[in-house]
Design a protein around this motif. Structure first.
Motif, mmCIF file in Angstrom:
data_model
loop_
_atom_site.group_PDB
_atom_site.id
_atom_site.type_symbol
_atom_site.label_atom_id
_atom_site.label_comp_id
_atom_site.label_asym_id
_atom_site.label_seq_id
_atom_site.Cartn_x
_atom_site.Cartn_y
_atom_site.Cartn_z
ATOM 1 N N ALA B 44 0.833 -1.211 0.000
ATOM 2 C CA ALA B 44 0.000 0.000 0.000
ATOM 3 C C ALA B 44 0.864 1.256 0.000
ATOM 4 O O ALA B 44 0.596 2.216 -0.730
ATOM 5 N N LYS B 45 1.947 1.219 0.802
ATOM 6 C CA LYS B 45 2.878 2.365 0.820
ATOM 7 C C LYS B 45 3.507 2.551 -0.556
ATOM 8 O O LYS B 45 3.659 3.673 -1.044
ATOM 9 N N ILE B 47 2.370 1.762 -3.455
ATOM 10 C CA ILE B 47 1.414 2.314 -4.427
ATOM 11 C C ILE B 47 1.244 3.817 -4.190
ATOM 12 O O ILE B 47 1.166 4.599 -5.145
ATOM 13 N N ALA B 48 1.229 4.220 -2.916
ATOM 14 C CA ALA B 48 1.154 5.653 -2.599
ATOM 15 C C ALA B 48 2.369 6.391 -3.185
ATOM 16 O O ALA B 48 2.238 7.499 -3.722
ATOM 17 N N ARG B 51 2.276 6.547 -6.978
ATOM 18 C CA ARG B 51 1.332 7.582 -7.373
ATOM 19 C C ARG B 51 2.008 8.945 -7.525
ATOM 20 O O ARG B 51 1.711 9.707 -8.444
ATOM 21 N N ILE B 61 -3.090 7.462 -10.934
ATOM 22 C CA ILE B 61 -3.515 6.079 -10.669
ATOM 23 C C ILE B 61 -4.449 5.968 -9.468
ATOM 24 O O ILE B 61 -4.403 6.775 -8.536
ATOM 25 N N VAL B 62 -5.274 4.959 -9.529
ATOM 26 C CA VAL B 62 -6.114 4.537 -8.407
ATOM 27 C C VAL B 62 -5.911 3.043 -8.262
ATOM 28 O O VAL B 62 -5.339 2.398 -9.147
ATOM 29 N N THR B 63 -6.356 2.480 -7.133
ATOM 30 C CA THR B 63 -6.192 1.040 -6.972
ATOM 31 C C THR B 63 -7.475 0.385 -6.481
ATOM 32 O O THR B 63 -8.307 1.017 -5.826
#
Lengths: 96, 96
Positions: B44-45, B47-48, B51, B61-63
């Motif tokens: 999760a980190k 992906i942040a 982004r 981006i979104v997930t």
């Protein structure tokens, strides 16, 4: 500004999922905040479960994770904040 | 089907973020899989962080997190899979 749902490592995923789904139904979006690996895991699982709940209502959610610095008991911590928003209807793409 | 990026609890968030950003730049989307709280937190980190990297390229981006059952060493485990997709340009909404 939608409601902030704070998740801890001991939060029940289904309870958080119900809260997320309820806030999204009412406000159209929700904010979920977690600090620490266990809490982030519970939050991510809860959003996955909320997605299933909301799909039954024809609501398709996606999430945007962001790292934010927050003060907890006078100490700075890095939190993961998940913005839960509705997917644009016109996108109509499924992830591959 | 975009590439599957497997994240463990010891994965470096910036390395995973770089991989996610690279796959999204090339394929338009990415799949990230994590098993266990530490791995989910790193994913999760990452992906942040991805982004932020991709925003500099004008990619938003979104997930979508999904719970999936996967077999690991002959044992069934529940994994969190994050589909990382581009946000529909026409949506143009910022989370509240």
């Amino acid at each position: 500004m939608s409601a902030m749902i704070r998740v801890s490592g001991s939060s029940m995923t289904t309870a958080v999922a119900g809260a997320v789904a309820g806030v999204v139904r009412q406000d159209g979006s929700a904010e979920v905040q977690a600090i620490g690996a266990k809490a982030v895991n519970q939050a991510a699982k809860a959003i996955a479960i909320a997605r299933v709940y909301l799909r039954d209502d024809g609501i398709d959610i996606v999430t945007i994770p962001t790292l934010v610095d927050v003060e907890v008991a006078g100490e700075m911590r890095t939190a993961l904040r998940f913005s839960v928003i509705q997917r644009a209807d016109e996108a109509g793409r499924e992830p591959a």
